[in-house]
Motif scaffolding. Sequence first.
Motif, PDB file in Angstrom:
ATOM      1  N   GLN A 414      81.239 -16.058 -29.028  1.00 38.02           N
ATOM      2  CA  GLN A 414      80.676 -15.392 -27.858  1.00 38.02           C
ATOM      3  C   GLN A 414      79.207 -15.694 -27.628  1.00 38.02           C
ATOM      4  O   GLN A 414      78.642 -15.272 -26.623  1.00 38.02           O
ATOM      5  N   GLY A 415      78.578 -16.375 -28.552  1.00 36.58           N
ATOM      6  CA  GLY A 415      77.173 -16.698 -28.406  1.00 36.58           C
ATOM      7  C   GLY A 415      76.395 -16.324 -29.638  1.00 36.58           C
ATOM      8  O   GLY A 415      76.969 -16.049 -30.701  1.00 36.58           O
ATOM      9  N   LEU A 420      69.675 -14.475 -25.956  1.00 36.44           N
ATOM     10  CA  LEU A 420      70.318 -14.684 -24.663  1.00 36.44           C
ATOM     11  C   LEU A 420      70.064 -16.083 -24.118  1.00 36.44           C
ATOM     12  O   LEU A 420      70.981 -16.739 -23.601  1.00 36.44           O
ATOM     13  N   GLU A 421      68.838 -16.560 -24.195  1.00 41.42           N
ATOM     14  CA  GLU A 421      68.515 -17.860 -23.627  1.00 41.42           C
ATOM     15  C   GLU A 421      69.220 -18.987 -24.379  1.00 41.42           C
ATOM     16  O   GLU A 421      69.772 -19.913 -23.760  1.00 41.42           O
ATOM     17  N   GLU A 422      69.210 -18.923 -25.704  1.00 35.92           N
ATOM     18  CA  GLU A 422      69.890 -19.964 -26.486  1.00 35.92           C
ATOM     19  C   GLU A 422      71.397 -19.894 -26.294  1.00 35.92           C
ATOM     20  O   GLU A 422      72.081 -20.918 -26.323  1.00 35.92           O
ATOM     21  N   THR A 423      71.925 -18.688 -26.111  1.00 36.83           N
ATOM     22  CA  THR A 423      73.353 -18.541 -25.825  1.00 36.83           C
ATOM     23  C   THR A 423      73.713 -19.217 -24.508  1.00 36.83           C
ATOM     24  O   THR A 423      74.712 -19.932 -24.407  1.00 36.83           O
ATOM     25  N   LYS A 424      72.888 -18.999 -23.486  1.00 37.65           N
ATOM     26  CA  LYS A 424      73.140 -19.605 -22.188  1.00 37.65           C
ATOM     27  C   LYS A 424      73.091 -21.127 -22.278  1.00 37.65           C
ATOM     28  O   LYS A 424      73.949 -21.822 -21.717  1.00 37.65           O
ATOM     29  N   GLN A 425      72.118 -21.660 -22.996  1.00 36.59           N
ATOM     30  CA  GLN A 425      71.964 -23.106 -23.103  1.00 36.59           C
ATOM     31  C   GLN A 425      73.112 -23.753 -23.869  1.00 36.59           C
ATOM     32  O   GLN A 425      73.552 -24.851 -23.527  1.00 36.59           O
ATOM     33  N   THR A 426      73.597 -23.076 -24.900  1.00 36.18           N
ATOM     34  CA  THR A 426      74.586 -23.683 -25.797  1.00 36.18           C
ATOM     35  C   THR A 426      76.025 -23.370 -25.412  1.00 36.18           C
ATOM     36  O   THR A 426      76.902 -24.232 -25.504  1.00 36.18           O
ATOM     37  N   SER A 428      77.218 -22.020 -22.355  1.00 37.54           N
ATOM     38  CA  SER A 428      77.564 -21.925 -20.926  1.00 37.54           C
ATOM     39  C   SER A 428      77.259 -23.225 -20.194  1.00 37.54           C
ATOM     40  O   SER A 428      76.586 -23.233 -19.165  1.00 37.54           O
ATOM     41  N   TYR A 430      78.356 -26.575 -18.001  1.00 39.92           N
ATOM     42  CA  TYR A 430      79.350 -26.959 -17.000  1.00 39.92           C
ATOM     43  C   TYR A 430      79.193 -28.446 -16.678  1.00 39.92           C
ATOM     44  O   TYR A 430      78.071 -28.972 -16.629  1.00 39.92           O
ATOM     45  N   PRO A 438      83.218 -22.790 -18.612  1.00 43.62           N
ATOM     46  CA  PRO A 438      82.084 -23.174 -19.469  1.00 43.62           C
ATOM     47  C   PRO A 438      82.539 -23.899 -20.730  1.00 43.62           C
ATOM     48  O   PRO A 438      83.655 -23.707 -21.198  1.00 43.62           O
TER      49      PRO A 438
END
Length: 771
Positions: A414-415, A420-426, A428, A430, A438
Amino acid sequence: MNKLYFELPADCSTLVDLLCWRSLQQNERQVYIFLRDGEVEEFHLTYKQLDSQARAIGALLQSMGAHGERALLLYPPGFEFITAFFGCLYAGVIAVPAYSPRRNQKVSRLQAIVANSQAKFLLTTASELVNIESRLPQNLELIGLHRLATDNLNSNLALEWQQPNLSESTIAFLQYTSGSTGTPKGVMVTHRNLLHNEQLVKIAFGHTEKSIIAGWLPLFHDMGLIGNVLQPLYLGVPCILMSPVAFLQKPVRWLQAISRYKATTSGGPNFAYDLCVDKITASQRESLDLSSWDVAFNGAEPIRAETLKRFAATFKPCGFRWEAFYPCYGMAETTLFVSGSLKTAPPIFHQVNKAALEQNQVLASAADDSDFQTIVGCGMTMFDKIVIVDPKSNAQCPSEQVGEIWVSGLSVAQGYWNRLEETKQTFSAYLEDTGEGPFLRTGDLGFLHKGELYVTGRLKDVIIIRGRNHYPQDIELTVEQSHPALHPGCGAAFAVEVEGKERLVIVQEVERSYLRSLDVHQVVKAICKAVSQQHELQVYAVLLLKIGSVPKTSSGKIQRHACKAGYLAGSLDLVGSWSANTLLTEEPDSLVSLTSQSESNLPAVILKNNKFAKVSDYGLVKDHTAESIQNWIVNWLSKALKIKSESIEPSKSFAEYGVDSQIAIELAQQLEAWLQSPKEIEPTIAWSFPDIASLADHLANELTIKTSIFASQTLPNTEAKLTVAQHSINKLQISQPASNLEVEQLSQEQIELLIGKKLSELENLLEGNSR
């Protein structure tokens, strides 16, 4: 096992559901067998016992309002970790597995985990808790945690347990990654992730109700926890466990367990197979039967074709089959498993042109091509999806082109916790060209060929100079083979920007045996020449380091980014260095100072049936002094480290001689055997004392010295007389001019030759005592 219990019920959506169901259906069946020292069965755990202990721990946590909180798990190898892990799940607590740091070891990583996870609880054993609390003043992050020992709880607590409100989307635990870039990141793994990935492993490995699993991997690591703890539970089959220390002490223990229990599935990182080839003797191989082993998985680090070939050739007479090898690929961010080969298929090798690979192109090497590289295939995905993507454009790569490996599916976690930022980069990503996603960006480079995944390196580690890609592991291999003074597998290659251009820097450890007479100029010259010839690159700087100082992760991977940071900060532990724009520098003093060592004594012997035998055969304990122990350690280190004993100073620490964890474990095991110690010597005891002399003093004080003479009924009359004579001279001292060898290490003939010159003296003593 009844095949009925091999398939799970449809309403099993969490690991708590799974264990509760197993405890009802197979309550008295053993699920885990733990081998003390990797050899003797010490503990067994049934499903009923595991469920009961998990309920007790869960009830305790529930009584403290712990639902939804994080609990740090710091356990030595054993069942206590397993029961505590499930205890957290039974309480709805998010488990945070970690390794308990040894004494005198920095705990910066553990502190970072506590800070990031915001853990409220610390679970461990009673004995481990004493050690942890003794160090609390130096570890402020641990002071505020509720500290609980879980190994001696009242079993009646299990009756107070209440079923928690869990779902498949509930986070089960945080798997903190090794972190090649520094701060560890906690991967959020849900019950759905775990059950899906366990199903993938079951199908990929071809597991059945007759499968038997064996392993030594750390239980706090994803491969040990998910592969060796949760997979047997998922299948309802037994697993034989031993500690990583037991394996490192004697690698043969791993294969003996497979042989003894007829294990079908077992494995580990690539280095484990190399260690078996290097450490297991021909006589030890004679008793091994590896014919039951049909899944020998290999993952977690680069898989080398040469390793597979060496292991298969060495253990083929033991029944090991080439088809049993199972190269695979995965990571914590995908729970564990991503891809693997067919169970019955042999490993697949792909030889590609190196020059083309440097341009991100996959070109099969021609028959007469001398510039090729062999890459081991890591199989194909089962249900999840793998795509190869251009990391710059985020568009899917054409066939036969190297790109970043992206993964999607139910196994993707889930991340990262609280990032939050590293989760989004890794997590999510596309595809730019199709919008599909994702995807998880793995950070690994590779390509697909006929559906098979080949991993070629790490995205951030790739060196790009003059528009060409260079894989650091290839350069590192060239470097370590360029001069005999360089220590294999302990170097890093990376690029730095100098005046707007990327330049190549080499960091490399030097063999211990070359440290005192190292010719830095000659070594640098050899490195630069080899790199230029094989890679057409100019080396900008070379840094030669002491043994054990190249930064590595907890799983043994080279931390290239940490090496680069150390280079830029000027903080690396240098033996010598060179740069294209500076003069050659060397340390003026040698690494170790000289000291003379007295020869250690050989163990006493007695005469039995006109032949010499060891006193230890009759239960006598040798009178070991601090000096004799110190001399033994020095000589052992001399052989293990391949340096002269005269260069080892007892007042120096083990770390100064580059003693790593594997050598430290071997030392403790050999010491225990030599001393015939009534107490087990801690495997990492070398790290607990400031120097060699202090350790020798400690061991001498701890030993129970038995100098009493056995009664005549214990030994035959002649032997008793000789023992009295031996007591009169305390010990028979025999100088060995070449080295200090123990009688235990010599043959009968060698013993007789060595002490023949003392025979007449011994006879005179006997005659005098008989009058």
